[in-house]
Design an enzyme around this catalytic site. Structure first.
Site, mmCIF file in Angstrom:
data_model
loop_
_atom_site.group_PDB
_atom_site.id
_atom_site.type_symbol
_atom_site.label_atom_id
_atom_site.label_comp_id
_atom_site.label_asym_id
_atom_site.label_seq_id
_atom_site.Cartn_x
_atom_site.Cartn_y
_atom_site.Cartn_z
ATOM 1 N N ARG A 103 0.904 -1.130 -0.018
ATOM 2 C CA ARG A 103 0.186 -0.160 -0.044
ATOM 3 C C ARG A 103 0.863 1.063 0.047
ATOM 4 N NH1 ARG A 103 -4.265 1.667 4.843
ATOM 5 N NH2 ARG A 103 -2.381 2.178 5.923
ATOM 6 N N ASP A 203 1.432 -1.101 12.519
ATOM 7 C CA ASP A 203 1.631 -1.933 11.143
ATOM 8 C C ASP A 203 1.948 -3.225 11.441
ATOM 9 O OD1 ASP A 203 3.434 -2.580 9.021
ATOM 10 O OD2 ASP A 203 3.217 -0.748 8.295
HETATM 11 C C1 PRP Z 1 -0.941 -4.188 5.073
HETATM 12 C C2 PRP Z 1 -1.703 -5.194 5.429
HETATM 13 C C3 PRP Z 1 -2.537 -5.286 4.298
HETATM 14 C C4 PRP Z 1 -2.617 -3.829 3.889
HETATM 15 C C5 PRP Z 1 -4.338 -3.430 4.364
HETATM 16 O O1 PRP Z 1 0.235 -4.431 4.208
HETATM 17 O O2 PRP Z 1 -1.046 -6.258 5.656
HETATM 18 O O3 PRP Z 1 -2.183 -6.018 3.114
HETATM 19 O O4 PRP Z 1 -1.885 -3.306 4.461
HETATM 20 O O5 PRP Z 1 -4.456 -1.991 3.875
HETATM 21 P P1 PRP Z 1 -5.488 -1.542 2.954
HETATM 22 O O6 PRP Z 1 -6.816 -2.266 3.564
HETATM 23 O O7 PRP Z 1 -5.896 0.159 3.326
HETATM 24 O O8 PRP Z 1 -5.127 -1.832 1.695
HETATM 25 P P2 PRP Z 1 1.206 -3.073 3.685
HETATM 26 O O9 PRP Z 1 0.842 -2.489 2.385
HETATM 27 O O10 PRP Z 1 1.586 -2.407 4.802
HETATM 28 O O11 PRP Z 1 2.261 -4.308 3.224
HETATM 29 P P3 PRP Z 1 3.254 -5.562 3.916
HETATM 30 O O12 PRP Z 1 2.396 -6.454 4.501
HETATM 31 O O13 PRP Z 1 4.446 -5.457 3.180
HETATM 32 O O14 PRP Z 1 3.676 -4.467 5.444
HETATM 33 N N1 URA Z 2 -2.084 -1.860 7.323
HETATM 34 C C1 URA Z 2 -1.493 -2.014 8.745
HETATM 35 O O1 URA Z 2 -0.415 -2.974 8.819
HETATM 36 N N2 URA Z 2 -2.065 -1.462 9.904
HETATM 37 C C2 URA Z 2 -3.050 -0.913 9.612
HETATM 38 O O2 URA Z 2 -3.716 -0.348 10.570
HETATM 39 C C3 URA Z 2 -3.486 -0.248 8.321
HETATM 40 C C4 URA Z 2 -2.995 -0.899 7.291
#
Ligand code: PRP
Ligand code: URA
Length: 212
Positions: A103, A203
């Site tokens: 994201r 996160d």
């Molecule tokens: C996080 C989480 C989801 C996403 C949710 O991943 O694991 O995939 O954000 O957010 P959304 O509903 O607004 O799309 P991130 O993009 O941070 O990647 P990561 O798992 O590599 O940390």
């Molecule tokens: N992704 C995360 O890891 N945490 C949040 O709260 C939203 C998006």
């Protein structure tokens, strides 16, 4: 779309510990595993089975086994990897595909950097693993990939979900060709102005694997 909040006291207890800012990475990983097993039990309630007969030491017993084609488990990289061992332990017969999504923290738009999925998912139950359903952009992208490939059913297991993300998915899958079921441990209050779930847990990827 069907949404299930699995509000079992053990899930609530473990979610509370997971949220705690004082929970370190090893404990966060263990709790993610345990929560996935508990949510996975609920999420697999409708998995397709077929009749099977075995011999016990005393006679014949009629039962069931997981139907073929076997289900497909799809963790969303990176944070979904923290749920894979727990869920694959429940369904060891399943195949495993991968979707890498990240994201953009400014626009909150998800973009794909990896896709490893069977081309044809006809007749298959599919299970998406992602701890966080925030704006729902990542989950919508993953669901679209599975629908495009003809998945028979889609069940997403999320440790936490935001009302905004659930509303977005509800609208997105209204006329989908396959049933979509979201199983979560909690529907939290809201998103903040950075798109984080409140109260959430921060996160998930960083807490599982460290900041990159
Ligand atoms: C996080 C989480 C989801 C996403 C949710 O991943 O694991 O995939 O954000 O957010 P959304 O509903 O607004 O799309 P991130 O993009 O941070 O990647 P990561 O798992 O590599 O940390
Ligand atoms: N992704 C995360 O890891 N945490 C949040 O709260 C939203 C998006």
């Amino acid at each position: 779309m069907q949404t299930t909040v699995a509000d079992h006291p053990l899930i609530a207890h473990k979610l509370t510990a997971l949220r705690d800012v004082g929970t370190d990475t090893p404990a966060f990983r263990s709790l993610s595993y345990e929560l996935t097993v508990l949510l996975g039990y609920e999420a697999t309630r409708g998995v397709r089975v077929e009749p099977a007969e075995v011999r016990t030491p005393v006679g014949a017993a009629r039962g069931v086994r997981i139907a073929r084609p076997v289900p497909l488990i799809v963790p969303i990289l990176r944070a979904g990897i923290g749920m894979l061992d727990g869920f694959a332990g429940l369904l060891p017969q399943a195949d495993i595909g991968f979707i890498g999504l990240v994201r953009d923290e400014e626009t909150l738009t998800a973009s794909a950097y990896a896709t490893r999925l069977p081309a044809d998912l006809s007749g298959r139950d599919t299970f998406i693993l992602d701890p966080m359903l925030a704006t729902g952009g990542s989950m919508e992208a993953a669901i679209t990939m599975l629908l495009t490939r003809g998945a028979a059913t889609i069940t997403a297991i999320c440790l936490l979900a935001a009302p905004e993300g659930l509303a977005r998915l509800e609208a997105a899958v209204r006329s989908a060709a396959a049933p979509v079921h979201i199983v979560t441990g909690s529907i939290d209050t809201r998103l903040n102005d950075k798109g984080y779930i409140v109260p959430g847990l921060g996160d998930a990827g960083d807490r599982l694997f460290g900041t990159i």
